[in-house]
Design a protein around this motif. Structure first.
Motif, PDB file in Angstrom:
ATOM      1  N   VAL A 143       6.171 -23.349 -82.510  1.00 42.45           N
ATOM      2  CA  VAL A 143       5.178 -22.029 -82.736  1.00 42.45           C
ATOM      3  C   VAL A 143       6.151 -20.919 -82.649  1.00 42.45           C
ATOM      4  CG1 VAL A 143       3.305 -20.586 -81.660  1.00 42.45           C
ATOM      5  CG2 VAL A 143       3.012 -23.043 -81.925  1.00 42.45           C
ATOM      6  N   LEU A 144       6.935 -20.988 -81.687  1.00 44.74           N
ATOM      7  CA  LEU A 144       7.792 -19.424 -81.375  1.00 44.74           C
ATOM      8  C   LEU A 144       8.881 -19.307 -82.743  1.00 44.74           C
ATOM      9  CD1 LEU A 144       8.758 -19.842 -77.663  1.00 44.74           C
ATOM     10  CD2 LEU A 144       6.959 -18.379 -78.746  1.00 44.74           C
ATOM     11  N   ASN A 172       8.297 -20.687 -85.794  1.00 41.51           N
ATOM     12  CA  ASN A 172       7.785 -20.338 -87.018  1.00 41.51           C
ATOM     13  C   ASN A 172       7.172 -18.768 -86.974  1.00 41.51           C
ATOM     14  OD1 ASN A 172       8.132 -22.540 -88.348  1.00 41.51           O
ATOM     15  ND2 ASN A 172       6.277 -23.721 -87.586  1.00 41.51           N
ATOM     16  N   LEU A 173       6.905 -18.075 -86.151  1.00 45.82           N
ATOM     17  CA  LEU A 173       6.388 -17.085 -85.774  1.00 45.82           C
ATOM     18  C   LEU A 173       7.729 -16.015 -85.977  1.00 45.82           C
ATOM     19  CD1 LEU A 173       3.548 -16.995 -82.918  1.00 45.82           C
ATOM     20  CD2 LEU A 173       3.352 -17.277 -85.531  1.00 45.82           C
ATOM     21  N   GLY A 174       8.636 -16.420 -85.648  1.00 45.29           N
ATOM     22  CA  GLY A 174       9.683 -15.498 -85.846  1.00 45.29           C
ATOM     23  C   GLY A 174      10.261 -14.816 -84.282  1.00 45.29           C
ATOM     24  N   LEU A 175       9.672 -15.518 -83.259  1.00 46.80           N
ATOM     25  CA  LEU A 175       9.986 -15.059 -81.820  1.00 46.80           C
ATOM     26  C   LEU A 175      11.297 -15.629 -81.403  1.00 46.80           C
ATOM     27  CD1 LEU A 175       6.218 -15.112 -80.768  1.00 46.80           C
ATOM     28  CD2 LEU A 175       7.553 -13.161 -80.739  1.00 46.80           C
TER      29      LEU A 175
END
Lengths: 410, 410
Positions: free
Chosen positions: B271-272, B274-277
């Motif tokens: 998740v992190l 893929n979100l760019g975080l």
């Protein structure tokens, strides 16, 4: 009587829809003005109206405005001679824009409850924390203020009022269901400002049931719905603005809001929330930089406006109202289906922005016509629903009804 | 010969373990010094050594040091008379600390490959981008530099060398497996600096197979392992430092690294990412603040040091080595099991820090004794493995071996 000048405040996705709709209905208004913190974004919207072939685009004036500064709002209202202000900016600016209207006598329309950036999920009813404290000021100044005139809140409040006007003498339950069955093709995105979107779900879920405010956790209560066009979908009991006014008009009824979420959205949301990345409280990096995690999440997510091109599928939003007339129990589902691709073709926006941006313009038209120029502060359910819903039908958001007689247009 | 003064640079979880171990082995060294950007963190470690009842704590001097400044490093080495520098700071400071050692003739030990904060996953072999460019300087100055002397890299390199020395005349496969079966009880945390931890997995996975560098995506290749104590666990082909030196010594062998991950870790990471975080590139918030998302993620995650109290369970890290002797195929699994609770009881740290922090001190002891004072730059597999592994057994990281004769201590 001269047609009233109108001032649109904001230049996001909802403002884009509202501006296109005002342009389409230019005959109902005098001058058209748009104002935004960043004027260039308003200019881009005017360009998109021009691109759709509306000659009226040449007559739309744009302005730079800090919506948090009520004196600046009042000054711009005076300068433009606006008699109607459509506030489709961030909900952080509601109270300052409303004050500008009260100070100048202009009519005020918004689409969401005021929010303080530093607070999440204040005491219910939320309207009482901010807007309703200005009721008396509006009454005294003869200012028309129509609160929450988007889709939800807004049109769903009118659906409840329609059930009151035409179906039941006693309403027992109002379940508002909001399903977006669209597909934007991104790994993850919010359909409107991520900061506002996430704030809806990071606090506790407040609903009105059994004659009092009830609290649940987000995603604690889910229910499967089988709705027209979008089919079977799971929606979760959520906090939402309209509950906080409908509970005042229908205190004997249970008032709930259900938002549809896919498992993927819930997973991403849960990860971000549990890690603390949806917090509005600043953290300090190892390098000493103070930063609000939620604002960084917003910065890495797609701009909601960028989702519009290529967004496919439909939304279904409606009210399942249960009640009785002359002691006979019944239920009615009043709803709208909107299409992302049709919205994009018409106004360059996705369907979520479309459903939120058309209703405040319908409200503005009704004020311009005098039908809704009530010279006081109201929520949408305080006004007759039919004129609003019929006008919305003309403007692209037709109402349909399912009851014992089947599924049909209003 | 006088016992050499030692300087520990860094004050994170691994530094804490190294400092405790140096204190336990104080008889092998002269003066003990610790230096860190924030001196108070070094003082806190000294206090924790005092709390464990080591009188030597009173003799440990702490210093403020910017490890990115090689002149400052050299000045501190001269000031303290340090002959051995244990660099257990961030891998961003390796090259400047190494330069300080070359300039002063002090021996250098680290536990991970140098990293440039702005780059992820550079050309293989990674050691050739930075450290190995200083080989000649070390040779010319007679400086002992032992690279990658943590657990992995470090002890696992010695395991490969042990297989070479005592099992096989030809090595065909080296599979390094790292399983942490511990439980820290938090929703999510990394066991060491989140910034460094995530950087390991955000780039492509580089391994040495079939005589050349191979690339895979992270979590693309998973394999179930059945290991001593920790049982059946899924581990994923991952990029890791030790591959980049072992491939040079064993070019004919396939060299792979497998890291164990639970589904929950993978989900949060995915998740992190893929979100760019997890990006190290700055983004700009709507308010105009430039911020590196990864640094914000680090700021919201638990401090790895805070996991130590209450961390339960064990780690198993080892090398499955396949090869042949006199043409006869065979395999051996050489490994260590460490216990989080035992590590905390002994040095106030969790097991991951423990396995990484003990080996550089063992290397320092071997340099102090002269066994490993080789006056040139080496990786751990370039040196005889037995003295290192036997000393590690005394110091709390016993080696075990599984081969056709069963499972037994080294």
């Amino acid at each position: 009587m001269a047609k009233p000048n109108v001032l649109i405040i904001g230049a996001g996705g909802v403002a884009q829809v509202a501006a296109h709709k005002v342009a389409q209905r230019a005959d109902d208004f005098g001058e058209i003005h748009m104002a935004n913190r960043t004027r260039a974004k308003a200019d881009a919207i005017v360009q998109s109206i021009r691109d759709k072939g509306h000659a009226v685009a040449e007559r739309i004036a744009t302005h730079t405005l800090d919506g948090m500064d009520s004196a600046a709002v009042a000054a711009l209202i005076r300068q433009t001679g606006a008699r109607i202000v459509i506030n489709v900016g961030s909900p952080f600016i509601n109270m300052t824009v409303l004050q500008g209207c009260i100070d100048t006598g202009a009519a005020y329309i918004d689409t969401a409850i005021h929010e303080d950036p530093a607070k999440i999920c204040e005491a219910a009813p939320w309207y009482a924390n901010y807007e309703w404290k200005r009721r008396e000021d509006c009454e005294n100044s003869g200012v028309t203020a129509i609160l929450g005139a988007g889709f939800d809140p807004g049109v769903v409040n009118a659906y409840a009022r329609l059930a009151e006007d035409e179906y039941f003498d006693k309403i027992d339950e109002i379940d508002i269901v909001d399903i977006n069955a669209g597909n934007h093709g991104r790994y993850f995105a919010t359909n409107f400002d991520p900061e506002i979107n996430f704030r809806e779900f990071t606090g506790k879920v407040i609903t009105w049931q059994g004659g009092k405010w009830q609290e649940n956790a987000m995603f604690e209560v889910g229910r499967e719905w089988d709705l027209p066009v979008v089919g079977k979908r799971t929606a979760y009991l959520s906090g939402h603005d309209e509950i906080h006014s409908l509970a005042a008009r229908y205190p004997q009824a249970d008032v709930r809001f259900w938002m549809g979420f896919g498992d993927h959205y819930i997973n991403v949301f849960t990860v971000l929330k549990n890690l603390g990345l949806l917090s509005e409280h600043p953290v300090k990096t190892a390098e000493g930089l103070e930063v609000v995690p939620l604002k960084v999440v917003k910065a890495v997510l797609p701009d909601p406006a960028s989702l519009a091109a290529g967004y496919t599928g439909k939304t279904c939003i409606g009210d399942l109202v249960k009640g009785s007339r002359d002691g006979k129990q019944g239920e009615v589902f009043i709803y709208n289906v909107a299409d992302h691709e049709e919205a994009f073709a018409e106004v360059g926006s996705q369907g979520i922005s479309y459903t939120a941006g058309v209703p405040p313009v319908a409200a503005a038209v009704l004020i311009a016509r005098g039908d809704w120029d009530v010279k006081r502060m109201v929520n949408v359910e305080d006004l007759p629903a039919r004129p609003f819903l019929e006008l919305l039908g003309e403007m692209g958001l037709p109402t349909r009804i399912i009851d014992e007689n089947g599924d049909r247009p209003l």
